[in-house]
Design an enzyme around this catalytic site. Sequence first.
Site, short mmCIF file in Angstrom:
data_model
loop_
_atom_site.label_atom_id
_atom_site.label_comp_id
_atom_site.label_asym_id
_atom_site.label_seq_id
_atom_site.Cartn_x
_atom_site.Cartn_y
_atom_site.Cartn_z
N ARG A 239 10.77 -41.65 12.75
CA ARG A 239 10.56 -40.30 13.25
C ARG A 239 11.89 -39.57 13.24
O ARG A 239 12.94 -40.14 13.58
CB ARG A 239 9.99 -40.30 14.68
N GLU A 268 7.23 -30.72 10.66
CA GLU A 268 6.36 -31.11 9.55
C GLU A 268 5.05 -30.34 9.62
O GLU A 268 4.58 -30.01 10.71
CB GLU A 268 6.09 -32.63 9.61
N HIS A 288 6.91 -37.65 4.10
CA HIS A 288 6.21 -38.47 5.10
C HIS A 288 5.03 -39.23 4.48
O HIS A 288 3.88 -39.07 4.88
CB HIS A 288 5.73 -37.63 6.28
#
Length: 332
Positions: A239, A268, A288
């Site tokens: 993260r 994001e 991601h």
Amino acid sequence: MGPITVSILDDYFDTLRTLPCFAKLAPFDVTIWNDHVQDEDVLADRLKNTEVLVLIRERTKIQAPLLVRLPRLRLISQRSVYPHIDIGACTENGVIVSSNLHADTPSYATAELTWALVLAAMRQIPAQVAALRRGAWQMGVGTTLRGKTLGIYGYGRIGKVMAGYGKAFGMNVCVWARETGRARAREDGYDVAPGKDAFFSECDVISLHLRLVDATRGIVTAADLGRMKNTALIVNTSRAGLIAPGALVEALRAGRPGMAAVDVYEEEPLTDPAHPLLGMPNVVCTPHIGYVTREEYDLQFSDIFDQILAYAAGHPINVVNPEAQDPGLTRF
């Protein structure tokens, strides 16, 4: 009374209906959305008849202003951590949150992507490919992993798998983690750093494998990054919030560490090509995708759909907020 209505958000490539586990939702009225929307009015309209909401990780924030506009919502089913969900507001509105934290199974997909980023950065693979496509032959000299020190920050499920990858590549594996994690690493035969400062200053590659909770937010500081070698690589597929805001960009500009490979970002989805990390030649970026494989999806959504089946049977599982389980609010 008709079947339970289920809405699934952010299935970008319409993948879920093609998975074996999707058959578990056959008894329900399912709607899948493939785009990403955060606009409250749009979400409130889309979800106005939804009783069960399925989330794909943290792609969409579910906060109090939206929850109060969804009077039929009774269950949010997802997997992993939930910093994007206002748990208190869910409880106040009688919405159960079920989330399997999968403490027993590592994400091999994430571990594999992490290792791919290590190789890509150390061997300059993206830049070499781009150079070849421009008609240039070789653009620099890479670095061999064998004999280098791989630092694993956080010795949990994925960290342990990564340590095994490093060992297989002939790297010296060094771990820094909570006391319990350090003890497990010693039991597994890995070196443990004498302290956090030494860990950051001595490792050639550092990979972060920590959950993002209040205690770990910003746990990697600007000072930590500044201690890294100018030839070192930091990899973050966990993260973005584990690193202090803005610290990574500034550290890279200052030359310590010399490289980064990241799969996660402070905001994001990241769709701004002007983001500073995207313009740095010493950074490899992916959007991601650590957990984004068909196999990982089937594993994760099998759990998510099982939570829906348990709710429909009147016995919710993996409940984060048991205070929301008011029998008068359920549908059975």
